[in-house]
Write a protein that holds these residues in place. Structure first.
Motif, mmCIF file in Angstrom:
data_model
loop_
_atom_site.group_PDB
_atom_site.id
_atom_site.type_symbol
_atom_site.label_atom_id
_atom_site.label_comp_id
_atom_site.label_asym_id
_atom_site.label_seq_id
_atom_site.Cartn_x
_atom_site.Cartn_y
_atom_site.Cartn_z
ATOM 1 N N ALA A 247 90.877 45.204 -13.330
ATOM 2 C CA ALA A 247 89.691 45.047 -14.190
ATOM 3 C C ALA A 247 89.754 46.011 -15.373
ATOM 4 O O ALA A 247 89.411 45.646 -16.506
ATOM 5 N N ALA A 248 90.217 47.238 -15.115
ATOM 6 C CA ALA A 248 90.313 48.230 -16.192
ATOM 7 C C ALA A 248 91.340 47.787 -17.230
ATOM 8 O O ALA A 248 91.123 47.928 -18.450
ATOM 9 N N ALA A 249 92.449 47.223 -16.761
ATOM 10 C CA ALA A 249 93.480 46.738 -17.684
ATOM 11 C C ALA A 249 92.935 45.599 -18.545
ATOM 12 O O ALA A 249 93.222 45.509 -19.748
ATOM 13 N N GLY B 146 90.054 45.895 -25.845
ATOM 14 C CA GLY B 146 89.589 46.989 -26.698
ATOM 15 C C GLY B 146 88.196 47.476 -26.347
ATOM 16 O O GLY B 146 87.514 48.090 -27.174
ATOM 17 N N ILE B 147 87.762 47.203 -25.120
ATOM 18 C CA ILE B 147 86.412 47.618 -24.706
ATOM 19 C C ILE B 147 86.492 49.016 -24.090
ATOM 20 O O ILE B 147 87.253 49.247 -23.143
ATOM 21 N N ASP C 90 90.347 49.343 -4.884
ATOM 22 C CA ASP C 90 90.953 50.071 -6.004
ATOM 23 C C ASP C 90 91.894 49.173 -6.794
ATOM 24 O O ASP C 90 91.957 49.245 -8.023
ATOM 25 N N ASP C 91 92.612 48.302 -6.072
ATOM 26 C CA ASP C 91 93.580 47.431 -6.741
ATOM 27 C C ASP C 91 92.916 46.526 -7.763
ATOM 28 O O ASP C 91 93.389 46.372 -8.891
ATOM 29 N N ALA D 155 83.261 43.155 -18.426
ATOM 30 C CA ALA D 155 83.756 43.403 -19.784
ATOM 31 C C ALA D 155 82.884 42.677 -20.809
ATOM 32 O O ALA D 155 82.553 43.231 -21.867
ATOM 33 N N GLY D 156 82.490 41.469 -20.480
ATOM 34 C CA GLY D 156 81.620 40.715 -21.388
ATOM 35 C C GLY D 156 80.265 41.379 -21.545
ATOM 36 O O GLY D 156 79.696 41.415 -22.646
ATOM 37 N N LEU D 157 79.737 41.917 -20.446
ATOM 38 C CA LEU D 157 78.444 42.609 -20.520
ATOM 39 C C LEU D 157 78.580 43.875 -21.373
ATOM 40 O O LEU D 157 77.692 44.189 -22.179
#
Lengths: 273, 273
Positions: free
Chosen positions: B80-82, B88-89, B74-75, B56-58
């Motif tokens: 990570a997606a959340a 807001g990325i 997947d878990d 997310a930082g990248l």
């Protein structure tokens, strides 16, 4: 300290001249920038400046400030002054002085910097107390010291591990500290600093590119051939002539090995006064 | 790898979420800036993204580029997606995939990043070959791996040193690498990369401020109480229940000790394609 035990043989000096403000004082630079914004003419004391390459870089970083670089050796300060002159740096001066008592009143400097100094002292916490004393309120004391047990070799051959042990043992035999890097916070607290004043981190040197392997390995070989480390190690029975020969051979092979890498870990502390 | 041996217990995930692009991928950021200047819409692959805080930082660092984050679970990718959504990325996507064979054509990405991935693999050089394969000419592959023998503890009490040994032994028993940090250059050369393409360095994590000691030490205590490291260590006869209890007590004391410091050394390599 009355003398610098490792000495200023060519091998030692050459290695020290590899050091720059960028590769050896990166923890201090953002604090310098912050301080210089409100006080461009800030005063920085660099204690134990040695060859003065870091001191010169710090002076270049604060063009409206001034750096006073001290060391216990007039000879090395002459060399450091020549280095600064060669770079056209004029906001730096040099003065012989020795810890634990430096001839400056309380709060004289906005920044007090010492790099690989506490490692060589028998009372590192006492030295930190003196460095903090000379720092003005609002200023910072920046420390950076190696941890002699945090040399990360590849390949990790036996003779190189023994070399690391020899360096650490001779350092301690000379009254120095082999774990100063990890103890900077403890020294600061023992010197009367509060924990909330201290920011701690670790920085590294890395020798892996061919030119860096040659410079570092070559310097270690010269030390093994000529420096006090060799004679002291043999005198103390830590190493034999044969062992020294094996270490030299191991460094020669390490220099030639494109896989070879050495990372060295340094403790870094900023004390906010 | 078919599974992530350390597991995604709360202790492991919590510690991973401490990681940011700034504290764990600083070696890559200047290269990202350089690449983004000529190609703002660059494509970055983050392999083994785990909790995705670095990913997310990248993504935030290259707002006109895109990040594809992969993991074997997947878990953890859902988590990570959340995390990315909560920040807001939007220029990041997620896909399950496993080394040593990732489903992307040669040269698909401008940047390929892997952090603490090779450490868990039985064929790290083969993995580097695969990462390099997916990188486009002119791009970079960025690697960062811990060296399990370069944990710099203060105080260096016996139970903490034994804890370090336990972690290293369980890692190796699971088919991983305890010296990946120092071996990154050797992996790259074994993967067919030329030495002149490789820039090597070392970066650190430091846990010393009270909040960092609590977060790190607490995570280690949770691991000792609940994770695969405990059961595997006992199963292999590396540690006893009593030994685990002593390690937990040592971490509890370490957290409370204002002098306490832990530096961890990571190898860092940039491969220029």
């Amino acid at each position: 300290m009355a003398s610098y035990a490792p000495g200023h043989a060519a091998s030692q000096t050459k290695h020290h001249e590899w050091r720059t403000a960028e590769n050896s004082a990166a923890h201090l630079l953002p604090h310098l920038d912050t301080l210089a914004r409100t006080k461009p003419n800030l005063k920085l004391l660099d204690v134990g400046a040695g060859s003065g390459t870091i001191s010169a870089g710090l002076a270049a970083h604060i063009p409206h400030g001034t750096v006073l670089a001290t060391d216990i050796s007039d000879d090395i300060l002459t060399r450091a002054a020549a280095h600064a002159t060669s770079l056209g740096i004029t906001n730096i001066s040099f003065q012989r002085a020795s810890l634990p008592n430096l001839p400056f009143p309380d709060g004289t400097f906005d920044v007090v910097h010492a790099h690989q100094v506490l490692t060589h002292l028998s009372d590192p916490a006492g030295a930190v107390r003196e460095l903090v004393r000379m720092c003005a309120p609002g200023g910072v004391v920046a420390l950076r010291e190696v941890d002699m047990h945090m040399w990360c070799f590849w390949p990790a051959v036996d003779a190189l591990q023994k070399f690391q042990g020899l360096m650490a043992d001779v350092l301690v035999a000379n009254g120095g500290q082999d774990e100063a890097g990890r103890r900077l916070v403890s020294y600061a607290l023992a010197a009367g600093v509060e924990r909330k004043q201290v920011e701690a981190g670790f920085g590294t040197w890395c020798y892996s590119a061919p030119e860096d392997r040659k410079a570092w390995g070559g310097s270690m070989i010269e030390r093994l051939k000529t420096s006090q480390m060799r004679s002291k190690g043999i005198e103390l029975g830590i190493v034999t002539e044969e062992g020294v020969g094996e270490m030299i051979k191991a460094w020669e092979q390490w220099i030639e090995n494109d896989e070879a890498t050495l990372g060295i870990m340094n403790g870094e502390v900023i004390i906010k006064k």
